[in-house]
Design an enzyme around this catalytic site. Structure first.
Site, PDB file in Angstrom:
ATOM      1  CE  LYS A 113      31.256  94.720  -3.031  1.00  9.40           C
ATOM      2  NZ  LYS A 113      29.904  94.316  -2.565  1.00  9.40           N
TER       3      LYS A 113
HETATM    4  C1  LIG Z   1      29.249  93.329  -3.111  1.00  2.00           C
HETATM    5  C2  LIG Z   1      28.176  92.730  -2.290  1.00  2.00           C
HETATM    6  C3  LIG Z   1      27.729  91.425  -2.503  1.00  2.00           C
HETATM    7  C4  LIG Z   1      28.267  90.565  -3.622  1.00  2.00           C
HETATM    8  O1  LIG Z   1      29.600  90.209  -3.426  1.00  2.00           O
HETATM    9  P1  LIG Z   1      30.490  89.687  -4.660  1.00  2.00           P
HETATM   10  O2  LIG Z   1      31.838  89.558  -4.124  1.00  2.00           O
HETATM   11  O3  LIG Z   1      30.366  90.710  -5.738  1.00  2.00           O
HETATM   12  O4  LIG Z   1      29.884  88.387  -5.091  1.00  2.00           O
HETATM   13  C5  LIG Z   1      26.770  90.910  -1.645  1.00  2.00           C
HETATM   14  N1  LIG Z   1      26.243  91.656  -0.664  1.00  2.00           N
HETATM   15  C6  LIG Z   1      26.641  92.921  -0.433  1.00  2.00           C
HETATM   16  C7  LIG Z   1      25.998  93.683   0.667  1.00  2.00           C
HETATM   17  C8  LIG Z   1      27.620  93.494  -1.220  1.00  2.00           C
HETATM   18  O5  LIG Z   1      28.012  94.748  -0.985  1.00  2.00           O
END
Ligand SMILES: *Cc1c(COP(=O)(O)O)cnc(C)c1O
Length: 466
Positions: A113
């Protein structure tokens, strides 16, 4: 480029106008009126570009109301080796011919993210300064969104962050990462409930249009459009890294929760990137897998607490963007479907012509459980000497099930194992390595507020702290 709502009730807006917002004014999600199409020449020119240049090539097509020189400066300031630990930004690791891991977790909070959020922080600061205004960011997190947002927004002028998280549901590392921040513009709120309660509060507050306008409520959760577009970039980066020419196809396996990451892959493909399959991997919370197998979208009343907690989601907030494309971009259909979902129900596209488009888009899916996760972490460690985290393990497990001979498979690494030590210990009987600056993180003093799952209480807290 103009932006519309998936539910058809918002006048067209520019990128900058939707940048700071959450949901569209009619409760839908913002989408571009059309996806920019890249020509063969565009793709040829992009091959060989470094991350920052690629980011500019992708972003300028979506953020076309930001002057190009400004956008370039914002991107150059964001994607640096200082912030992402190398100039590759998202380094690719080849395990064996045709099997790769795309490292998306080298930002400050060790999860993918950061890639989008760091850009968002700089975009927000730029636009707020230009408009001489402020914003109160309200978000919900099951772990990684919150810390990524806080590390992107800490100390930024004109920005306050109010971050809701389910009390006691994040890993000790994730909790410490967020709650140890002492910046006066960061407010951590531990909600007595699960992630979906937090998300419901954000929706409730954002749906109070008067409050939203008066207190300038903005969002950084995965429905934020700029985040989705920033994530499109690394699909291009990975594609060029594993192919020699632009007529080859590549499949991607994506650990999924709110469908933001894989939605970016879908957009990359709509822009013309030759993607073969997008493989949606879920954990025990398998609402997305059920949809891609059957056409039934049935958000669950309960969310299971798993060892890949950032995917513990029973309502995939970004999914509406994909369904909009699936139903031929007809807002009336989306509005009708989400009337059922928002009323606590479900919908079934299985027997409609729309569902055939899932095959046309080549979306596949699968589920991974705790035992699969342990097994995959062990397998990757023994076979390739590579330690992966629990979310990446879900993606690798499901990705390998859908792998095809002759088509490179890129598994997105969405977090580093250091974030989920407990499960790594269980799988491998040893500790994951931790970047030096994070040793002892859990011992730092923590700053947070505990609250009931009550939107009114959260509103009062925002009023008194802004
Ligand atoms: C947020 C997250 C996900 C999921 O991603 P989305 O965009 O919500 O589908 C998967 N793995 C990790 C480590 C995350 O932080």
């Amino acid at each position: 480029m103009k932006y519309l709502s998936t539910r058809g009730g918002m006048p067209p807006k520019t990128f900058t106008e939707i940048l700071l917002g959450g949901l569209a004014t009619d409760g839908g999600l913002t989408v571009p009126e059309a996806y920019p199409r890249l020509s063969g020449e565009d793709l040829a020119a992009m091959r060989g570009m470094r991350y920052r240049e690629l980011a500019f090539e992708v972003m300028r097509r979506f953020a076309d109301d930001i002057p190009a020189a400004d956008l370039r400066a914002i991107i150059d300031k964001t994607y640096t080796a200082e912030v992402f630990r190398s100039d590759e930004i998202t380094p690719l690791k080849t395990l064996e011919p045709g099997l790769h891991i795309l490292g998306l977790s080298y930002g400050p909070t060790l999860a993918f993210k950061d890639v989008a959020m760091q850009l968002l922080g700089n975009l927000f600061e730029y636009v707020l300064a230009k408009e001489n205004t402020e914003i109160n960011i309200l978000g919900a997190t099951s772990g990684d969104t919150g810390s990524a947002a806080e590390y992107a927004m800490r100390g930024k002028r004109g920005i306050r962050v109010f971050m809701l998280s389910p009390q006691g549901k994040m890993s000790p590392f994730q909790t410490a990462q967020m709650f140890s921040l002492q910046d006066p513009n960061i407010f951590n709120i531990a909600v007595k409930g699960v992630f979906d309660d937090c998300q419901d509060i954000v929706k409730a507050v954002s749906n109070d249009l008067e409050f939203k306008a008066k207190y300038k409520i903005g969002a950084v959760n995965s429905i934020n459009w700029a985040r989705v577009t920033a994530q499109v970039v690394y699909y291009f980066k990975a594609y060029f890294a594993v192919t020699k020419s632009n007529d080859e196809e590549v499949s991607f396996s994506v650990p999924s929760g709110n469908f933001g990451n894989v939605c970016a892959g879908h957009i990359a493909r709509q822009m013309g990137l030759p993607i073969r399959k997008l493989i949606v991997a879920t954990n025990e919370n398998d609402v997305l897998d059920e949809f891609f197998r059957t056409g039934v979208y049935r958000p669950r009343p309960e969310t299971q607490h798993t060892s890949s907690p950032s995917m513990d989601i029973s309502k995939a907030s970004n999914f509406e963007r994909f369904v909009y494309d699936l139903v031929g971009r007809d807002p009336a259909v989306v509005k009708d479907l989400w009337k059922q979902v928002d009323g606590g129900g479900s919908f079934d596209l299985g027997k409609t012509p729309f569902f055939a488009k899932v095959k046309e888009f080549v979306m596949e899916s699968g589920v991974s459980c705790h035992a699969n996760r342990l097994e995959t972490i062990r397998h990757m460690y023994r076979q390739y000497g590579v330690m992966i985290d629990t979310h990446t393990a879900d993606g690798v497990k499901v990705g390998l099930e859908h792998r095809e001979p002759g088509i490179p498979l890129v598994c997105l690494e969405t977090a580093l194992p250091a974030k989920f030590e407990e499960t790594i210990r269980e799988a491998l009987g040893r500790e994951p390595e931790r970047p030096a600056e994070l040793v002892g993180l859990e011992k730092l003093p923590q700053r947070f507020e505990v609250m009931a799952a009550d939107a009114e209480a959260v509103k009062r807290f925002i009023v008194t702290h802004s």
